[in-house]
Design a protein around this motif. Structure first.
Motif, PDB file in Angstrom:
ATOM      1  N   ASP A 114       0.842  -1.196   0.000  1.00  0.00           N
ATOM      2  CA  ASP A 114       0.000   0.000   0.000  1.00  0.00           C
ATOM      3  C   ASP A 114       0.881   1.251   0.000  1.00  0.00           C
ATOM      4  O   ASP A 114       2.026   1.218   0.452  1.00  0.00           O
TER       5      ASP A 114
ATOM      6  N   SER B 124      -5.061   6.463   1.273  1.00  0.00           N
ATOM      7  CA  SER B 124      -4.507   5.221   0.737  1.00  0.00           C
ATOM      8  C   SER B 124      -4.824   5.074  -0.747  1.00  0.00           C
ATOM      9  O   SER B 124      -5.964   5.244  -1.169  1.00  0.00           O
TER      10      SER B 124
ATOM     11  N   THR C 215      -4.777   2.317  -2.361  1.00  0.00           N
ATOM     12  CA  THR C 215      -5.464   1.051  -2.637  1.00  0.00           C
ATOM     13  C   THR C 215      -6.926   1.063  -2.170  1.00  0.00           C
ATOM     14  O   THR C 215      -7.664   0.136  -2.447  1.00  0.00           O
TER      15      THR C 215
END
Length: 244
Positions: free
Chosen positions: A57, A64, A66
């Protein structure tokens, strides 16, 4: 500001990044170096999601990459990127190059975008070229316009991917001067570069990569000042670039 956690990436069955972990604090200038093909440019392009990665990540300013809810274009607009080749639109004037993304991505009005863009153009010392087209500028000037364009977006961090490698030696200095100025003003920067003088002078930390892995991640003082304590690969790299 940037948290890279166990990032791995494959092109088909070929692994280009293996388990890379590092973090960059606000205001820190980090230079990423290493031999050709070591994954430096790929790593820096994963930070603003220009290169997808399959494992791990990356968190930029608490967001984030992801997380499926993350608005990547919005995040990307806050992460300035300067490429090896300037990526300016040849059919647009310098001013139009500076304002286009501000209008399209940030929703700024034309006047506000022009004001911001010209302020940044002045900052890189090129205000008198505002009405020219990229083809009328030298490589160094085009790269400085590219930096001004990235700064016009009010980025929280700047990524540089070998910004001087396509330039004539005489033009390298003018681009590095702008980068030094940015660093001195406290801009968070991650730079892939072979310019070791710049790395020594400006960077707080050096990340050395080899074969898709981060091999060294230490202060620039340690990296350049104590080559004997480095890994054999980094030591070999340093001996080749520092002897001339």
């Amino acid at each position: 500001m940037i948290d890279i956690k166990n990032v791995s990436k494959w092109y088909g069955s070929f692994q280009v990044l293996t388990d890379n972990t590092t973090s960059i604090k606000k205001g820190e200038v980090v230079v990423v170096c290493g031999p050709s093909g070591s994954g430096k440019s790929t790593l820096i392009k994963t930070v603003n999601a220009l290169e997808p990665f399959q494992k791990g990540d990356i968190v930029v300013d608490g967001i984030s990459l992801t997380d499926p809810k993350t608005n990547l274009p919005k995040l990307r607009s806050r992460v300035g990127m300067v490429f090896q080749h300037f990526e300016l639109f040849p059919h647009l004037s310098v001013t139009e190059n500076l304002t286009l993304a501000q209008i399209k991505v940030l929703g700024r009005g034309k006047d506000e975008a022009a004001q911001r863009g010209l302020k940044m153009l002045d900052r890189v010392g090129l205000i008198k070229h505002k009405d020219k087209f990229p083809g009328q500028l030298s490589g160094g000037q085009q790269q400085r316009v590219a930096i001004a364009r990235a700064l016009s977006m009010d980025p929280i961090v700047m990524l540089f991917d070998e910004p001087t490698s396509a330039l004539d030696p005489e033009m390298v200095g003018e681009v590095l001067d702008v980068m030094v100025q940015l660093a001195n003003e406290g801009m968070t920067m991650m730079c892939v570069t072979h310019e070791m003088g710049f790395a020594k002078k400006v960077s707080h930390r050096v990340i050395f990569m080899d074969a898709g892995k981060i091999v060294e991640d230490c202060s620039s003082q340690e990296f350049f000042g104590n080559p004997d304590a480095r890994s054999p690969r980094a030591k070999d790299f340093l001996s080749k670039i520092l002897q001339h």
